[in-house]
Enzyme design. Structure first.
Site, short mmCIF file in Angstrom:
data_model
loop_
_atom_site.label_atom_id
_atom_site.label_comp_id
_atom_site.label_asym_id
_atom_site.label_seq_id
_atom_site.Cartn_x
_atom_site.Cartn_y
_atom_site.Cartn_z
N GLU A 1 2.03 -4.07 5.24
CA GLU A 1 1.10 -3.81 4.46
C GLU A 1 1.72 -4.54 3.09
OE1 GLU A 1 4.28 -0.55 4.20
OE2 GLU A 1 3.42 -1.96 5.60
N ILE B 1 1.03 -1.22 0.04
CA ILE B 1 -0.02 -0.25 -0.05
C ILE B 1 0.89 1.28 -0.12
CG2 ILE B 1 -1.80 1.37 1.25
CD1 ILE B 1 -2.68 -1.37 2.65
#
Length: 593
Positions: free
Chosen positions: A506, A455
């Protein structure tokens, strides 16, 4: 009912006949045993009486000749003329007083005949000298034709006294032989009859035992050969029927064992779904199979896998369907007309396409008291007019129970290999599957690609909105990934599926079996666009939280390792970030030289 009653009466009649014939033959055998025992007892009694008589004769003879030995011991020179004359008188009194003795001979210590006395004194009965060794042997002999004893004086051997018994007393053959022959004939006859009937009874039973032993040793079943319609033939026929049923049951258990091994060896839930429907199709001979699994509420089953499905996305009515009934009753349901039930939409586009006499069987899947779903099998290769019989249903339900246990094991295994937050696979499972897919690509010579993504500015999301919101973003991304990539098509049980894993924080990765670099880049672009346009993360004030991802793509070349593929996709990911983020960068490794 009348047919069944008649069959039961016929079986009872045949069993009565068997019992009667066996009793008759056993009676003959027992009679023979009694006859043999009686004959043996007569023989024993006869010879025992003769033994007792002979023993008595020997004792009486020993008592008679003891006077002779005593006279010889009292004399200083028992061989003098005077003493021999007196000794002959003693011998005569012995012969006269003992009816069993016909001749008494007195030998000196060298074996020469000193004197003798017999019933008839003639040259024919005159005895001859005997070697001392022979006389010693006769002394040791306990026979009944003669009695020979030594005469001593102060431990000095004086001579021998031999009493010969009457021949007619010892000619036992003339009196014993006829009785013995009669008894022997009776004994042979009884033994022959006993052997004949025992062989008649035991021959088929022996073959039954032999076949049973062969089956117990794992050999294939063979029928017992028995001719005739007597009890032996009936027993053989019943045994063959029982053994055929047992062999069928063994075959069913072997199928069940193979099925259990196959489904319990797979812990990947999605792969397991397809293995279950494939094995059910093989075991049952069904042309159509569907695996329906319940949700968390143990209701509303949806299709997880199937064979020859037309519409796997169909919504089933839980109020009147076959699956609903099997789930509610926890028992099997079968029908010969599926057109009246919602499950027909799984297999047929139109009710007019449903063949006549197409039997379907619905079996509940249970594990630890919970209903997991149902399996539907239909259109068996060997269709019957009466559907599935009780034994077949019992066997298939056992299959279903084993499948339910395997599904529960896969669920527990999935809990151990998936990330608790996002419900995608963890890094350890990712590494294992990447190795497996490389091996499969090497074997099948198919392409393999890997996506690496994370991300963009995820730290900023955590710092701005807190870690709880960050977790929501991670869960949303995991949902987008699992909905975007391929799972196994329920129509095709053999195709491999894509693997989504969270490597940490992430960072996520996707294994794409059978996918070239260009196709993998297209998948990456589809994911990137889906994330960029995602509008479901809303705040209380109505605002929408959006985020983007950067994706690196690499294709595995033959000869390279999994670490090389991860490194190449990682480098492509960092190149995407350096290029401005929210983009897909592809990198192709060179094949190992």
């Amino acid at each position: 009912m009348e047919k069944a009653t008649g069959g039961t009466a016929m079986r009872n009649l045949r069993f009565k006949q068997i019992r009667y014939d066996l009793k008759k033959k056993i009676a003959v055998v027992l009679g023979g045993m009694v006859l043999v025992s009686t004959a043996l007892l007569l023989i024993f009694s006869f010879f025992w009486s003769h033994y007792q008589e002979k023993l008595f004769i020997r004792k009486s003879v020993l008592a008679s000749v003891s006077g002779v030995r005593a006279f010889m011991a009292r004399q200083n020179n028992w061989k003098s003329v005077t003493n021999l004359r007196e000794l002959r008188l003693i011998l005569k009194s012995v012969i006269d007083s003992n009816p069993y003795i016909y001749q008494v001979i007195v030998y000196d210590d060298a074996g020469g005949v000193a004197t003798y006395m017999s019933k008839t004194e003639s040259e024919e009965t005159a005895p001859s000298d005997a070697p001392r060794a022979e006389l010693d042997r006769q002394n040791r002999d306990r026979g009944y034709a003669f009695v020979t004893v030594r005469a001593y004086k102060r431990r000095s051997l004086l001579g021998y006294v031999k009493a010969e018994l009457k021949p007619e007393r010892m000619d036992l053959e003339t009196t014993v032989l006829p009785s013995v022959l009669v008894i022997v004939v009776m004994l042979i006859l009884c033994l022959s009859l006993t052997y004949y009937w025992a062989a008649r009874i035991s021959r088929p039973l022996r073959e039954v035992i032999q076949v049973a032993d062969e089956v117990a040793e794992g050999k294939s079943f063979r029928e017992v050969k028995a001719s005739g319609s007597d009890e032996a033939g009936v027993i053989a026929g019943l045994f063959n029927d029982i053994n055929r049923r047992l062999q069928h049951r063994i075959d069913d258990l072997e199928k069940l064992n193979r099925l259990a091994i196959d489904i319990n060896s797979e812990l990947d839930r999605v792969l397991l779904h397809n293995i279950i429907v494939t094995k059910f199709a093989e075991a049952t001979g069904a042309r159509k199979v569907a695996l329906l699994l319940c949700g968390a509420d143990q209701k509303s089953p949806s299709v997880a896998a199937g064979i020859n499905l037309i519409n796997p996305k169909v919504s089933l009515d839980m109020d009147g369907g076959l699956a609903a009934k099997a789930i509610s009753t926890r028992g099997h349901v079968q029908t010969g007309d599926i057109s009246g039930h919602p499950e027909h939409a799984l297999f047929y586009e139109d009710k007019a396409h449903i063949p006549s006499n197409a039997w379907y069987l619905v079996l509940p899947l249970t594990a630890q008291g919970k209903i997991l779903g149902v399996v539907i099998v239909g259109e068996p290769e060997h269709a019957t007019d009466h559907g599935y019989d009780r034994e077949t249903v019992y066997l298939y339900q056992t299959f279903a129970t084993a499948a339910g246990s395997a599904l529960e094991n896969a669920r527990l295994y999935e809990l151990a290999i998936t990330d608790e937050l996002t419900r995608v696979y963890i890094r350890r499972f990712f590494n294992q599957r990447l190795t497996d897919e490389i091996d499969a690509s090497t074997k099948n010579r198919t392409p393999l690609s890997l996506l690496m993504l994370d991300i963009d500015h995820f730290k900023k999301v955590n710092d701005t909105y807190g870690h709880q919101v960050g977790d929501v973003v991670l869960v949303a991304l995991a949902r987008i990934l699992t909905q975007t990539v391929r799972s196994i098509d329920v129509r095709e049980a053999e195709r491999r599926r894509d693997i989504v894993a969270r490597l940490g924080g992430e960072e996520f990765s996707i294994i794409l079996p059978g996918t070239s670099l260009s196709a993998a880049a297209a998948v990456g672009e589809r994911i990137r666009a889906a994330v960029e346009t995602y509008q479901d993360l809303k705040f209380e004030d109505g605002g929408v939280l959006t985020f983007t991802v950067s994706i690196g793509v690499a294709e595995w070349p033959a000869g390279q390792s999994g670490e090389d593929l991860i490194r190449a996709s990682d480098e492509a990911l960092y190149e995407a970030k350096r290029a401005g983020r929210n983009r897909v960068v592809a990198s192709k490794l060179q094949e190992a030289g």
